[in-house]
Design an enzyme around this catalytic site. Structure first.
Site, PDB file in Angstrom:
ATOM      1  N   THR A 371       0.856  -1.171   0.000  1.00 31.64           N
ATOM      2  CA  THR A 371       0.000   0.000   0.000  1.00 31.64           C
ATOM      3  C   THR A 371       0.898   1.229   0.000  1.00 31.64           C
ATOM      4  O   THR A 371       2.045   1.158   0.419  1.00 31.64           O
ATOM      5  CB  THR A 371      -0.880  -0.001   1.280  1.00 31.64           C
ATOM      6  OG1 THR A 371      -1.765  -1.113   1.239  1.00 31.64           O
ATOM      7  CG2 THR A 371      -1.691   1.265   1.436  1.00 31.64           C
ATOM      8  N   GLY A 454      -1.185  -3.531   5.538  1.00 28.99           N
ATOM      9  CA  GLY A 454      -2.275  -4.500   5.597  1.00 28.99           C
ATOM     10  C   GLY A 454      -2.869  -4.623   6.980  1.00 28.99           C
ATOM     11  O   GLY A 454      -3.351  -3.656   7.573  1.00 28.99           O
TER      12      GLY A 454
END
Length: 549
Positions: A371, A454
């Site tokens: 991410t 995550g």
């Protein structure tokens, strides 16, 4: 307690907090930070700069994010309040548990894109087309910039277009992630050809270009999000997914719409913390903070075994509830109010033994630390907390050759159980791990921050805030502090956790596991209104930096 504004020990490795008065950006990649600051200096506001930066990252950090992914954002306008944006995509209208289970049985054993891995499995495979929900990021960027930006989408996409067409240099952490996940790209010839030149991941210092992706970005710059979700680009993406066995239609893409939603909040000491509501796991971060608030953490050393034990045990309880309840609230009742009550947090604290570790809940999601998070504050003190992701590294690995779009695999988070609130259904958004945060003091925006990684993200939100509020660490030290994670399974620890702390954790019954890679990343900006200064920090686990002016 140390002064949170003090400089670091200059005899030790590390980096200083960044300072500025005219604006500040903190991202995980140098090119993205530069794009954001350039946008601010050209007269753009925090929204313009954030989208310019994240678009660049969708080119230069392809394992972490892309225009084939999703996003969430929190905006604290200078005028007050907090605005939340949900840019997560929905499952195809044709999707259902029965249909996917049948498809999984047919696919089983034929290719790495199979739906299930064993009879009775309840999860969607990482390389399955059924793990691809409609990518939400591009539409969300446009919605945010039209409502709260000052530049056009076309203007803020120019730095990303330049990176894709003229080239960018592969930085060390990007090369590390690229190489570690190269096998994902070998499942699809188009992805292998684009991302593995000569059959291998590019090395540090190599200049890469993505001309096809550049063409798609140019089309979006000229025609807006409509150019992505309708017409030739959408048709090519749907055809690619259909060829892979997906259930996607042009109507699924053309009918997608991101949403402005009401943020959720809770207090931690004298700080009000805002998160995006479900289907994201911001509620888990707030629940964890509520549990920790009942302990005098300031009386414990930041890396003491007593403190790490408390956080680890609270994490297990918070994640137990995440996996039981979290889903798309349009399809399932998510008891947010009950989960965030201080009384409920008190009951969970009563379950924590200060001297003994409890078993971790069974893992329902693998860790996916792939991410990008960034934050920007402009001269008027508009603050943006922004996160964009393809879920696991390079997402599904499915790439549309005609558009250069690499699709995420966020649909992996769906369950294939009819009685579970997060079961897959047509038009439903999966449970999401990516969460931006915004903290207020005295009714004003104080810290815009986020932590990638995550499952780790709620723990990161709680730890960074506690490091600053409870332990007085400056912002860079708060982000760089060694990390640990008690879900799923063993207590995973980074190498920086001291030996004495490890021993103390083992005496409490924790099974320790060395982290195979850094636990996420993170960025933050503090608004010091008393002094009229912005302070920024960017995680040393990544290539990026914070820059103010």
């Amino acid at each position: 307690m140390i002064d949170r504004y003090k400089l670091r020990d200059f005899q030790m490795p590390g980096r200083s907090v960044a300072f500025g008065v005219g604006g500040m950006a903190a991202t995980s990649h140098p090119a993205a930070t530069l794009a954001a600051v350039d946008m601010l200096r050209a007269g753009g506001n925090a929204v313009d700069a954030a989208i310019a930066a994240v678009a660049v990252q969708c080119v230069v950090e392809p394992a972490m994010t892309g225009i084939g992914g999703d996003c969430f954002a929190l905006l604290a306008p200078a005028s007050g309040g907090v605005i939340a944006l949900n840019g997560s995509g929905r499952a195809p209208a044709a999707a259902s548990v029965d249909r996917l289970l049948a498809a999984g049985e047919a696919d089983k054993g034929r290719s790495p894109s199979h739906l299930v891995t064993a009879p009775g499995a309840t999860r969607i495979g990482p390389y399955s087309p059924h793990a691809v929900t409609v990518p939400g990021a591009v539409a969300a960027w446009e919605k945010l910039i039209l409502a709260h930006g000052t530049k056009s989408l076309g203007e803020v996409l120019q730095p990303a277009i330049a990176c894709a067409e003229q080239g960018f240099v592969v930085t060390p952490r990007v090369a590390f992630d690229w190489s570690a996940s190269a096998d994902v790209l070998r499942h699809v010839p188009a992805a292998e050809a684009a991302y593995l030149p000569g059959g291998k991941a590019p090395s540090v210092g190599r200049v890469m270009t993505f001309p096809t992706l550049g063409n798609t970005l140019r089309a979006i710059a000229a025609g807006g999000a409509k150019a992505f979700y309708e017409g030739e680009i959408a048709a090519a993406m749907v055809a690619t997914l259909s060829e892979a066995g997906g259930l996607h239609s042009l109507e699924d893409f053309g009918g997608f719409e991101p949403e402005f939603v009401d943020p959720i909040k809770s207090s931690y000491r004298d700080v009000q913390v805002y998160e995006c509501p479900p289907n994201g796991q911001g509620v888990v971060a707030l629940l964890l903070m509520n549990i920790l608030e009942g302990y005098d953490l300031s009386a414990l050393a930041p890396m003491s075994p007593e403190r790490l034990h408390i956080v680890a045990e609270a994490t297990k309880l918070a994640f137990r509830d995440r996996d039981r309840f979290l889903a798309d609230p349009a399809f399932a009742k998510v008891p947010v109010e009950s989960l965030l009550s201080k009384q409920y947090a008190s009951k969970l604290r009563d379950l924590i033994d200060p001297d003994l570790a409890r078993p971790a809940p069974p893992p329902l999601l693998d860790p996916h630390p792939d991410t990008v998070y960034l934050t920007v504050v402009d001269k008027d003190l508009n603050a943006v907390s922004f996160i964009n992701s393809v879920y696991s590294a390079f997402g599904s690995g499915i790439m549309c050759a005609k558009t250069g779009v690499l699709f995420h695999n966020r649909g992996m988070s769906f369950r294939l159980e009819e009685d579970h609130p997060n079961r897959i259904e047509g038009g439903k958004r999966p449970m999401h791990t990516i969460i931006p945060a915004m903290a207020f003091k005295g009714g004003e925006a104080w810290m815009s921050y986020g932590v990638m990684g995550g499952n780790y993200q709620p723990v990161g939100h709680a730890n960074v805030l506690s490091n600053v509020v409870d332990h007085g660490l400056n912002l860079q030290l708060a982000i760089d502090a060694p990390r640990f994670m008690s879900y799923p399974g063993d207590l995973e620890i980074e190498r920086g956790v001291p030996p004495a702390t490890r021993n103390g954790l083992q005496l409490r019954g924790h099974r320790l596991a060395e982290a195979s890679s850094p636990l996420g990343g993170g960025q933050a900006i503090i608004i010091d209104r008393r002094r009229g200064v912005l302070m920024g920090a960017s995680d040393s686990r990544k290539d990026g930096f914070a820059l103010g002016y």
